[in-house]
Each structure stands twice: as C-alpha cells, then as structure tokens.
Scaffold this motif. Structure first.
Motif, PDB file in Angstrom:
ATOM      1  N   VAL A 151      23.289  21.541  17.433  1.00 44.23           N
ATOM      2  CA  VAL A 151      22.137  20.639  17.353  1.00 44.23           C
ATOM      3  C   VAL A 151      22.619  19.205  17.164  1.00 44.23           C
ATOM      4  N   ARG A 152      22.266  18.336  18.117  1.00 39.76           N
ATOM      5  CA  ARG A 152      22.657  16.924  17.963  1.00 39.76           C
ATOM      6  C   ARG A 152      21.506  16.085  17.426  1.00 39.76           C
ATOM      7  N   ARG A 153      20.266  16.556  17.588  1.00 42.74           N
ATOM      8  CA  ARG A 153      19.111  15.841  17.028  1.00 42.74           C
ATOM      9  C   ARG A 153      18.110  16.845  16.472  1.00 42.74           C
ATOM     10  N   LEU A 154      17.684  16.590  15.248  1.00 41.62           N
ATOM     11  CA  LEU A 154      16.696  17.431  14.567  1.00 41.62           C
ATOM     12  C   LEU A 154      15.469  16.581  14.295  1.00 41.62           C
ATOM     13  N   VAL A 155      14.315  16.994  14.808  1.00 44.47           N
ATOM     14  CA  VAL A 155      13.078  16.222  14.663  1.00 44.47           C
ATOM     15  C   VAL A 155      12.203  16.863  13.585  1.00 44.47           C
ATOM     16  N   LEU A 156      11.914  16.081  12.541  1.00 47.03           N
ATOM     17  CA  LEU A 156      11.083  16.542  11.429  1.00 47.03           C
ATOM     18  C   LEU A 156       9.885  15.611  11.279  1.00 47.03           C
ATOM     19  N   SER A 157       8.703  16.185  11.165  1.00 49.97           N
ATOM     20  CA  SER A 157       7.482  15.396  10.991  1.00 49.97           C
ATOM     21  C   SER A 157       6.766  15.873   9.736  1.00 49.97           C
ATOM     22  N   HIS A 158       6.584  14.955   8.782  1.00 47.49           N
ATOM     23  CA  HIS A 158       6.058  15.372   7.470  1.00 47.49           C
ATOM     24  C   HIS A 158       5.340  14.189   6.828  1.00 47.49           C
ATOM     25  N   GLU A 159       4.027  14.088   7.059  1.00 48.15           N
ATOM     26  CA  GLU A 159       3.289  12.930   6.557  1.00 48.15           C
ATOM     27  C   GLU A 159       3.087  12.954   5.042  1.00 48.15           C
ATOM     28  N   ASN A 160       3.315  14.093   4.414  1.00 47.07           N
ATOM     29  CA  ASN A 160       3.172  14.176   2.960  1.00 47.07           C
ATOM     30  C   ASN A 160       4.510  14.155   2.236  1.00 47.07           C
ATOM     31  N   LEU A 161       5.581  13.798   2.922  1.00 48.05           N
ATOM     32  CA  LEU A 161       6.890  13.813   2.287  1.00 48.05           C
ATOM     33  C   LEU A 161       6.968  12.788   1.151  1.00 48.05           C
ATOM     34  N   LEU A 162       6.320  11.641   1.323  1.00 53.38           N
ATOM     35  CA  LEU A 162       6.369  10.606   0.295  1.00 53.38           C
ATOM     36  C   LEU A 162       5.280  10.771  -0.751  1.00 53.38           C
ATOM     37  N   SER A 163       4.193  11.433  -0.386  1.00 53.67           N
ATOM     38  CA  SER A 163       3.092  11.626  -1.326  1.00 53.67           C
ATOM     39  C   SER A 163       2.015  12.496  -0.695  1.00 53.67           C
ATOM     40  N   VAL A 164       1.325  13.268  -1.516  1.00 52.56           N
ATOM     41  CA  VAL A 164       0.110  13.945  -1.057  1.00 52.56           C
ATOM     42  C   VAL A 164      -0.995  12.893  -1.011  1.00 52.56           C
ATOM     43  N   PRO A 165      -2.056  13.109  -0.222  1.00 43.79           N
ATOM     44  CA  PRO A 165      -3.082  12.070  -0.061  1.00 43.79           C
ATOM     45  C   PRO A 165      -3.688  11.570  -1.375  1.00 43.79           C
ATOM     46  N   LYS A 166      -3.970  12.444  -2.310  1.00 47.24           N
ATOM     47  CA  LYS A 166      -4.660  12.010  -3.531  1.00 47.24           C
ATOM     48  C   LYS A 166      -3.808  11.056  -4.375  1.00 47.24           C
ATOM     49  N   LEU A 167      -2.486  11.052  -4.146  1.00 47.46           N
ATOM     50  CA  LEU A 167      -1.594  10.163  -4.899  1.00 47.46           C
ATOM     51  C   LEU A 167      -1.023   9.043  -4.040  1.00 47.46           C
ATOM     52  N   ALA A 168      -1.592   8.840  -2.861  1.00 50.59           N
ATOM     53  CA  ALA A 168      -1.052   7.831  -1.939  1.00 50.59           C
ATOM     54  C   ALA A 168      -1.046   6.439  -2.557  1.00 50.59           C
ATOM     55  N   LEU A 169      -1.992   6.179  -3.463  1.00 49.66           N
ATOM     56  CA  LEU A 169      -2.067   4.873  -4.129  1.00 49.66           C
ATOM     57  C   LEU A 169      -1.899   5.010  -5.642  1.00 49.66           C
ATOM     58  N   SER A 170      -1.252   6.039  -6.062  1.00 47.86           N
ATOM     59  CA  SER A 170      -1.025   6.243  -7.490  1.00 47.86           C
ATOM     60  C   SER A 170      -0.333   5.022  -8.094  1.00 47.86           C
ATOM     61  N   GLY A 171      -0.862   4.561  -9.200  1.00 49.13           N
ATOM     62  CA  GLY A 171      -0.301   3.362  -9.817  1.00 49.13           C
ATOM     63  C   GLY A 171      -0.661   2.088  -9.090  1.00 49.13           C
ATOM     64  N   GLY A 172      -1.575   2.180  -8.121  1.00 47.32           N
ATOM     65  CA  GLY A 172      -2.001   1.002  -7.369  1.00 47.32           C
ATOM     66  C   GLY A 172      -1.010   0.536  -6.335  1.00 47.32           C
ATOM     67  N   ARG A 173      -0.046   1.405  -5.977  1.00 46.93           N
ATOM     68  CA  ARG A 173       0.994   1.030  -5.018  1.00 46.93           C
ATOM     69  C   ARG A 173       1.117   2.096  -3.943  1.00 46.93           C
ATOM     70  N   LEU A 174       1.316   1.680  -2.703  1.00 45.82           N
ATOM     71  CA  LEU A 174       1.457   2.628  -1.605  1.00 45.82           C
ATOM     72  C   LEU A 174       2.713   3.475  -1.786  1.00 45.82           C
ATOM     73  N   TYR A 175       2.541   4.784  -1.794  1.00 50.04           N
ATOM     74  CA  TYR A 175       3.656   5.734  -1.787  1.00 50.04           C
ATOM     75  C   TYR A 175       4.755   5.327  -2.780  1.00 50.04           C
ATOM     76  N   ARG A 176       4.397   5.337  -4.051  1.00 51.51           N
ATOM     77  CA  ARG A 176       5.291   4.785  -5.075  1.00 51.51           C
ATOM     78  C   ARG A 176       6.580   5.590  -5.262  1.00 51.51           C
ATOM     79  N   LYS A 177       6.626   6.843  -4.771  1.00 54.51           N
ATOM     80  CA  LYS A 177       7.847   7.643  -4.913  1.00 54.51           C
ATOM     81  C   LYS A 177       8.809   7.454  -3.738  1.00 54.51           C
TER      82      LYS A 177
END
Length: 293
Positions: free
Chosen positions: A77-103
């Motif tokens: 395998v020379r290229r591995l394609v991964l798609s994961h829109e919740n990798l940085l945050s689940v939707p309910k925590l997308a603005l946790s702490g008032g900041r986009l994707y704080r993790k």
C-alpha cells in the motif's frame, strides 16, 4: 506510506467523498491506493487517540492498527485514504470551550505519532458559518443554540484560525482546503487529489454532485457536450458547468433554510461576507492549497 486524512468538517460531506472513491476501489487498488470502509477504522482511531492522549505509542501500534484496517499487506500500500469527520470532535463538542475543535492540537500530533515515518496529507472542506452552525447544532442533543455555542460568538469564528492551528500541529503535512458550497463544481478534482492520481485520469462519479443540482435535461445536455468535446480541460469544463448551472439549476437543491431566532437576512449576509474574506485569507496561507472553481 502516504496517508490521506479527510477531516470533514462536520455537516459538509456526509461521506460522499468516501463513497465516490469506493466506486473506484478496484481500479485504485491496482496502484497501491487503499480505500478501506469506515467501519474498519473510525471507532478504532477515535478510541486509540482518546486512550493515547499525549503519550508515546507502543512500538507495535502502527502494525496493529494497519493489520486491523487493511486486508492488504501494508508493504503493498503506497496510499491509505481515511475519512473521519469526527476525529477531532463529536458534533456536540465541536465548540466546547467556545473554540472550534479544541482537541485538534492533541489529536493530530497523536495521529502522526501512531504512524511514524508515514506522510500525512490533510483534506478539509469548509462551510459558511451561517449554515454550518445551524446544521451541526441540529445534529446534537443540546437543548439550546447558546448551549451548543459554549460562549462562542458566530461573528468572531474564523476557519483561518483553525487552519493555522492545523498547520502548527502538523507543519510538515500538506493541507488541501475547499468550500463545501463549491463541491459540485470541483468534485472530480477532489476525488483525484484525495486518491493522489493524475488530473487527466478517468475516475467514476466525477460529476455525481453536479447531477444533483441541475435538471435532468441540463445533465443530459452537459454529458452530450462532454461527449462532443472530449479534449476540454478542467478550467473549460468548469466554465461550462457554471453556464449550465445558471440555466438548469434546481433551486430547491441549492437553497438552504435557516430557522435560528434572531438570525435575520442582514446577520446572515454579514456572516457570509466574513466567510468569503476568511476563505481568501486561507488561500494566502503557506502550505495550504485552496481548491476553487
């Protein structure tokens, strides 16, 4: 190995890029490009990153992950394609702490530590906050919009700030960005870029999204044009698509309704103007490729 990491953002893609690439999985596999199904890695990666935190992975972590994700021998395998829109945050925590994707600052470097020696390319589709915020909010269990915002002011949110944070977290990773509003016109290019294949290579489904926003008559005429003009380049094709969109667009497919209290037309227009300015700024950032129609 080159890892293509598509991070959303949430409420932009609905797995369409992944599904589009999966239509070509057999052809791409011949060139060492692997498109695993999301069930093979999404929960696994999220759980692994949550557990890892800022620690150093075990020496065998990469091998264990690839064994779970791939059917193929990783050496092929020379290229591995991964798609994961919740990798940085689940939707309910997308603005946790008032900041986009704080993790973000924790999870992206952890991802790089899990795959040492592999190259990571990041792909992010953006969306006007005027439609992004209501869409993500409605996908969460929050009882009020203010609760979802966690103190953030929509007028002060900027995607460029998040993009700069990604660049700081993974400065060696090429970053490709586009506007979700443009995807029907640039869909074929996105598929090619994520797969890492030549721009002139045929790929199935390059006009799938365009076909959803123009009338059947318009799509029939557009395909007839392509058949009669097989040598047109990408720029010329997009000009024709825009012309067809002006004449054959299905209004119900391109209009969005907003139902948040206090968001009148002037407020939405201001958010849209700020978004356009912000996207321009992103296009000037080093290490960032902005795909536009």
């Amino acid at each position: 190995m080159q890892i293509t990491l598509h991070l959303g953002v949430q409420c932009t893609d609905e797995d369409r890029l992944l599904k589009g690439l999966l239509k070509n999985v057999g052809d791409l596999r011949k060139d060492g490009i692997c498109i695993p199904g999301p069930g093979r890695y999404r929960t696994l990666l999220s759980d692994t990153l949550n557990t890892l935190g800022e620690a150093t992975p075990a020496p065998e972590a990469r091998e264990v992950l690839l064994d779970a994700i791939l059917d193929e021998d990783p050496e092929t395998v020379r290229r591995l394609v991964l798609s994961h829109e919740n990798l940085l945050s689940v939707p309910k925590l997308a603005l946790s702490g008032g900041r986009l994707y704080r993790k973000l600052e924790q999870r992206l470097p952890a991802m790089a530590r899990l795959f040492p020696g592999d190259g990571i390319e990041i792909f992010v589709g953006l969306r006007n906050f005027a439609t992004y915020l209501p869409a993500v909010y409605h996908s969460t269990p929050h009882g009020s919009f203010d609760e979802f915002l966690s103190g953030a002011d929509p007028m002060h949110l900027r995607w460029s700030e998040m993009i700069a944070r990604i660049r700081t977290a993974l400065p060696e990773a090429p970053l490709t960005v586009w506007c979700n509003e443009d995807t029907p016109l640039i869909w074929g290019e996105l598929l090619h870029e994520m797969a890492g294949i030549e721009a002139d290579r045929k790929i199935t489904g390059a006009f799938d999204l365009f076909s959803e926003i123009v009338s059947p008559e318009g799509m029939q005429r557009f395909r007839a044009f392509l058949k009669e003009n097989p040598t047109v380049n990408e720029t010329q094709t997009r000009r024709v698509m825009i012309a067809f969109l002006d004449k054959y667009a299905q209004d119900e497919a391109v209009e969005e309704e907003l139902d948040l209290p206090g968001w009148d037309a002037a407020y939405v227009d201001m958010l849209t103007e700020l978004y356009d300015e912000d996207v321009w700024q992103i296009g000037q950032m080093p290490g960032v490729t902005l795909i536009e129609p």
